[in-house]
Design a protein around this motif. Structure first.
Motif, PDB file in Angstrom:
ATOM      1  N   ASP A  97       1.377   4.096  -2.825  1.00 32.45           N
ATOM      2  CA  ASP A  97       1.128   5.508  -2.533  1.00 32.45           C
ATOM      3  C   ASP A  97       2.341   6.361  -2.902  1.00 32.45           C
ATOM      4  O   ASP A  97       2.224   7.428  -3.497  1.00 32.45           O
ATOM      5  CB  ASP A  97       0.807   5.682  -1.041  1.00 32.45           C
ATOM      6  N   ARG A 153       0.836  -1.207   0.000  1.00 32.22           N
ATOM      7  CA  ARG A 153       0.000   0.000   0.000  1.00 32.22           C
ATOM      8  C   ARG A 153       0.874   1.262   0.000  1.00 32.22           C
ATOM      9  O   ARG A 153       0.697   2.168  -0.814  1.00 32.22           O
ATOM     10  CB  ARG A 153      -0.879  -0.042   1.253  1.00 32.22           C
ATOM     11  N   SER A 154       1.825   1.281   0.914  1.00 33.85           N
ATOM     12  CA  SER A 154       2.671   2.474   1.028  1.00 33.85           C
ATOM     13  C   SER A 154       3.544   2.652  -0.197  1.00 33.85           C
ATOM     14  O   SER A 154       3.779   3.778  -0.649  1.00 33.85           O
ATOM     15  CB  SER A 154       3.550   2.373   2.278  1.00 33.85           C
ATOM     16  N   ASN A 155       4.030   1.523  -0.733  1.00 31.04           N
ATOM     17  CA  ASN A 155       4.838   1.612  -1.951  1.00 31.04           C
ATOM     18  C   ASN A 155       4.019   2.194  -3.101  1.00 31.04           C
ATOM     19  O   ASN A 155       4.508   3.039  -3.853  1.00 31.04           O
ATOM     20  CB  ASN A 155       5.359   0.228  -2.338  1.00 31.04           C
TER      21      ASN A 155
END
Lengths: 223, 627
Positions: B425, B421-423
């Motif tokens: 984003d 998810r963070s990647n």
């Protein structure tokens, strides 16, 4: 208030998540430092810069909550945003009570993450400003002689000069002179301002006995 | 013995030697039941054979007789046999010598009964009875009453008469060969042979019977055979006896008959049962077995002191089924009551006892096999049932473990999902920039793929943990591999409990044969127990150590040690019992299931306390001998 760019401290034992989170924060324009464990953070944290801590709740070794306890002393100005892989109500309540800024569940959305970080940074600035203020006031308070400090403790509790003289076993005239010095050293012009300082420095514990406790509180508060 | 008793010695020695004497006497008495006194109680019977021991007629009669005597007296009889050999030594000098010899031989053991087989032996004993057996009762057999008259026997000499009826033998022949036109009668040159020929001449009907009768005598054995081979087809050949041929050669009559019958061109008959089986079709005869039995009865009566009188031995028709077949003669042509020998009996007739025995044995065996099979079936079913129960229990245990670990597994799954998810984003933000850092973007994509793989691995492991088995999935695999996968599953839970997990570096593969999921279950059971045991320990002291080892090249061992509170030493043996638990929420089945699994795969499991604190659980499994 400060010109330094804030630093986001990311503590997570999961290398991949840590890296991904760091990338997101860097892409969002923050300075980022990452740590693989709580111990690593404690060893390398330099306290002066503003910022916040993104802290994994479950880690081998020092857990997130234990780290939070240590950080209350070591870095009181860095708000903590907890990240957890599971919705653990007990842990979250404990964390919030201990002053956590936020408590996010993985995988957290960008909005939630950045929102929490922004709030934390804001809080960091506020805390820092507050801290600076208190620091200044504390410095002024430290300039008082013990006698003046005693007088100050009684003034802010609304005692009249006569009563103070009686309690300290001295003359009203001497009290007046001390009072003048106190107002001078603290840089205040009214009783209300003096009371405000005392309150901010936590000297107005109404449940405690005035003289001893007031004194003790001050000593504790001194750096 | 005498020396022992006369030796002067102490009283003790004297008693001892007296005792020894007694013992010796006892041994002598026991070892030699023929001592003088006892022999007096046992009747002595002397059997006189007229010829040598090779003559079947007397031998058969004699054997039957001996057997009957032994049986009737339960062995309490003393039997003596003497072969007079009068056929080969008919001279008077031999007869006298024989008489003298026997008289001397039996001087101290006079027979109570003398049984004479045949007229020659009977004549001999009657003549010499006073010398040989003065007080004996004399019993004879094997000749006809007509011959007895010629011997002019004393009245106290009685016997079993064999009344040979050559006419009846011919009757049998005519019954079998009603179409026969020629009758050839063969007889030898000895006195006995000639007497037979004379009997035949007088007893057989003349040409009036419709048979052309030819007497063949005074020939050598080969001439007899040659003559028999040239008789007209459909003839009846009647062989009486050939003890001696014209050349003076002596024969055993049945051997003579055998030679004649071998070449004969027509069926051969004879008046003796001993001829059966040697080429004779049959005849009317007194069987030597029945003679033997009859004379034995007379002798027994004589011993018992009963009055005895002469008897006639019953006659029978005998026939050889093989000869009937050889000449194509119908069995139906035989007189009623004929004893048919060598008949190829039906399997049932011949072996009925054996058949019943075998069938019974087979039936019994079958029954036992059936019972055993049923038993085995039931045992297998029970084993299958037990295995199924165990598998169900294991699965319940797996589900429980999965449930207990699910929170931490979910957390673990959230790590790669969160990272992805963070990647993504971050990627989104990076791509919005004017000059995106392509290297970074590439790296992010690689990481996303890796995290995706990681999430997928976690799910695969979880699925393995929940996999239900209806039977054991035997595989050969490295124990280290299962330990690693179990550590992966436990990793998050351990992290949450601040437990440091470590494992020994495997020095080599440790192949075992088992169901992987089951072994993983055992390891998870042991490890979750260990982790639960460490809740009271300081967080920095919580260590879970896995160690695998090869033992004596035949077993593999896994030990799982913790730094928890350990096990009270008196409980070490009980921890594997069902329902043993120290945890408020435990079922007490985890360790008993672990033991059941390990024992299923031929291993052992046990618990110990570590000297430095904490418990260690170990199990061993046989090393898989892989090729």
């Amino acid at each position: 208030m400060t010109q330094l760019e804030p630093i986001i401290h990311i503590v997570d034992d999961d290398n991949s998540y840590r890296t991904a989170l760091a990338r997101l924060m860097e892409a969002s324009g923050y300075r980022v430092v990452t740590y693989g464990s709580g111990e690593e953070l404690l060893a390398n944290l330099s306290g002066s810069d503003p910022g916040c801590i993104l802290l994994d709740l479950q880690m081998p070794g020092l857990s997130g909550l234990e780290l939070q306890d240590r950080l209350t002393e070591k870095a009181p100005l860095l708000p903590i945003v907890f990240l957890t892989g599971r919705g653990d109500i007990k842990a979250s309540v404990r964390a919030m009570k201990a002053g956590a800024e936020d408590f996010l569940e993985k995988p957290a959305s960008r909005e939630a993450l950045l929102g929490a970080v922004e709030r934390a940074l804001l809080r960091s600035e506020i805390r820092r400003a507050e801290h600076d203020r208190v620091h200044t006031l504390q410095a002024r308070l430290d300039a008082l002689t013990p006698r003046e400090f005693d007088v100050f403790g009684l003034i802010v509790r609304g005692k009249l000069n006569k009563q103070i003289a009686y309690e300290l076993g001295t003359s009203e005239r001497t009290v007046k002179a001390h009072r003048h010095n106190v107002m001078e050293k603290l840089g205040v012009h009214s009783l209300a301002e003096a009371v405000s300082i005392a309150e901010r420095l936590g000297l107005l514990d109404l449940t405690a006995k005035p003289s001893d406790d007031a004194h003790g509180a001050v000593r504790r508060a001194s750096p | 013995m005498a020396r022992a008793s006369t030796k002067p010695s102490s009283p003790f020695t004297r008693i001892a030697s007296a005792f020894r004497c007694l013992l010796l006497l006892l041994i002598i008495v026991m070892a030699e039941p023929l001592s003088a006194e006892i022999v007096d109680q046992v009747p002595r019977i002397l059997i006189l054979y007229p010829y040598d021991e090779k003559i079947p007629a007397t031998t058969i009669a004699g054997e039957t007789l001996r057997h009957r005597l032994q049986q009737a007296t339960m062995g309490k009889v003393d039997l003596f046999s003497e072969f007079l050999d009068l056929s080969r030594f008919p001279e008077k000098v031999h007869i006298d010598r024989m008489a003298r010899y026997l008289s001397e031989k039996y001087a101290d053991r006079r027979p109570d009964v003398v049984i004479a087989l045949g007229e020659e032996a009977t004549g001999f004993i009657v003549k010499y009875r006073h010398a040989i057996a003065p007080d004996a009762k004399i019993v004879f057999c094997c000749f006809s009453s007509a011959d007895a008259v010629k011997l002019s026997l004393p009245s106290d000499v009685v016997g079993a008469f064999s009344e040979y009826d050559i006419a009846k033998t011919l009757l049998m022949a005519r019954g079998l060969q009603p179409e026969a036109r020629d009758l050839v009668i063969i007889g030898g040159s000895s006195d006995f042979d000639r007497s037979w020929l004379a009997t035949a001449r007088s007893d057989l009907p003349g040409p009036a019977s419709g048979l052309k009768t030819t007497y063949v005598e005074d020939l050598t054995i080969d001439e007899f055979a040659d003559r028999a081979s040239r008789v007209p087809e459909g003839s009846i050949i009647l062989v009486l006896t050939v003890f001696t041929d014209r050349s003076g050669r002596n024969f055993i009559p049945r051997n003579a008959l055998e030679r004649i019958a071998a070449k004969a061109s027509a069926p051969v008959y004879g008046p003796y049962s001993t001829y059966i089986g040697h080429g004779a079709v049959g005849g009317n005869t007194v069987t030597f077995e029945s003679v033997g039995t009859a004379v034995a009865e007379l002798a027994l009566d004589a011993i018992a002191g009963k009055p005895i009188a002469s008897v006639n031995v019953p006659k029978t028709f005998v026939a050889d089924a093989r000869e009937l077949t050889r000449w194509g003669l119908p069995e139906s042509g035989l007189p009623a009551g004929t004893v048919l020998s060598f008949k190829e009996k039906s399997l049932w007739e011949e072996y009925w006892a054996a058949i019943i025995g075998i069938v019974a044995a087979l039936a019994l065996q079958g029954a036992i096999i059936t019972v055993l099979l049923v038993e085995r079936q039931r045992r297998l079913a029970a084993e299958q049932e037990a295995r199924l129960r165990l598998l169900e229990l294991v699965h319940l245990n797996q589900s429980a473990t999965a449930g207990a670990l699910s929170a931490s597994i979910a957390h673990e799954l959230n790590q790669p999902l969160g990272a992805i998810r963070s990647n993504v984003d971050a990627l989104e933000i990076l791509l919005r920039k004017e000059q995106p850092d392509l290297d970074l973007i590439r790296q992010i994509l690689i990481d996303i793929r890796e995290d995706d793989q990681r999430a997928s691995d976690i799910i695969v492991r979880l699925r393995g943990l929940l996999k239900k088995r209806s039977e054991i999935d035997w595989q050969e695999f490295d124990l280290n591999e299962v330990v690693n996968s179990a550590i992966h599953i436990l990793h998050a839970e351990a992290g949450q409990k601040s437990i440091v997990v470590s494992s020994s570096d495997p020095t080599r593969a440790l192949p075992v044969r088992a169901d992987k999921v089951h072994l993983q279950q055992v390891i998870l059971n042991l490890a979750t127990n260990a982790m639960d045991a460490m809740v009271d320990a300081a967080t920095t002291e919580r260590k879970l150590v896995f160690r695998t080892a090869l033992i004596e090249n035949s077993e593999v061992e896994l030990s799982i040690s913790d730094t928890g509170r350990g096990i009270p030493s008196d409980q070490l043996d009980h921890v594997f019992h069902a329902f043993y638990t120290t945890k408020p929420t435990g079922t007490g089945l985890g360790l008993s299931i672990a033991r059941a699994i390990i024992e299923t795969y031929g291993g052992k499991i046990w618990a110990d306390n570590r000297a430095e604190g904490g418990a260690v659980f170990r199990f061993v499994l046989p090393l898989a001998q892989h090729g």
